[in-house]
Design a protein around this motif. Sequence first.
Motif, short mmCIF file in Angstrom:
data_model
loop_
_atom_site.label_atom_id
_atom_site.label_comp_id
_atom_site.label_asym_id
_atom_site.label_seq_id
_atom_site.Cartn_x
_atom_site.Cartn_y
_atom_site.Cartn_z
N VAL A 34 0.75 9.09 0.58
CA VAL A 34 -0.60 9.14 1.14
C VAL A 34 -1.20 7.74 1.13
N GLU A 36 -3.68 4.89 0.67
CA GLU A 36 -4.86 4.63 -0.15
C GLU A 36 -5.38 3.24 0.15
N GLY A 331 -5.94 8.41 3.44
CA GLY A 331 -5.71 9.85 3.42
C GLY A 331 -4.58 10.30 4.32
N GLU A 332 -4.15 9.48 5.27
CA GLU A 332 -3.03 9.86 6.13
C GLU A 332 -1.71 9.78 5.36
#
Length: 355
Positions: A34, A36, A331-332
């Motif tokens: 993820v 950050e 968040g991706e």
Amino acid sequence: MRPLLPILSACALLAACGNEDVQPEPVRPVLSTVVEPQVQAQLGRFAGNIQARFESTLGFRVSGRIARRWLDVGAQVKPGDTLATLDPTDQQNQLRAAEGDLARVQAQWINAQADARRQQQLYDRGVGAQAQLDIAQTNLKTTGASLEQARSAVSQARDQLGYSTLRTDHAAVITAWQAEAGQTVSAGQAVVTLARPDVKEAVIDLPIALAEQLRHDLTFTVASQLDPSINTTATLRELEPQADATTRTRRARLTLASTPDAFHLGTAISVTLTSAVTPRSELPRSALLERDGKTQVWVVDPQGKTVATRDVTLAERGPDSIILSSGVQPGERVVTAGVNSLKPGQKVIFDEDAR
């Protein structure tokens, strides 16, 4: 009707072959991470220790042989505590000689007073000469000056005797001894080093190239090497202007924002140097896909569990990681392994789901 049977058999065979060609794409398990945001850049990690901000090196104010060392390294002292003493024989002899001179001059001054008084009485009765009176008064003044000199000599001799005892004038901790009992030292020679434990700071050595680029907005994180959970922040207080000739480093002294109880004098610390940067993202280098002159990553659609390529801007490239300045959002989820074997729209299963 018989000729129709071969034709129907051939059609059935072709239909079966068509069904085999239209098999669905297999779901591929992938490793991912993820994204950050990174707002601090780490410039390095350095080893150091906790030292007192204020240190003083004491020595005797007179020469002599050290008779006794009263305390050891690590001892805490209060104002007036005795640290070491010299053999006082020489100073005691000097004091006795000065006191003898004082007694002799005091006797001379008493005689000069009596003589001046007699000459004044004779002169007042008219039987004494002015010259004799002048001589007696001059002798009294000279003897009085010698008396003051003798008293000063005695006071100085007493001070010299007191200087044979080395005392501290403030609360401190003994950090080093530079002389031992039986050693002869000269006046002013370093004997003991004291540190004031009330004000502590972190001390590290920085490479010259990094030291020359330090800015005021840099943040230092100071942590105990034995227990990294004990930590605090610090700011740069002093940077030595001259580099060490051997290590080619410059010593930096940091003011601690707070002083944890575990930060004793001499505690080994690890200092991490960070700087505020434009928000960016750090990913494993294995996530980078480079083809046709483009730098891309595979971004996972969390709803459809499919992947798609995304053009990204590469800010830094390291041996194990990359820094992206744009292209992905916090968040991706990005694929971090097997990027060369994926296809756009391919269904994947996350490493977390696989476990």
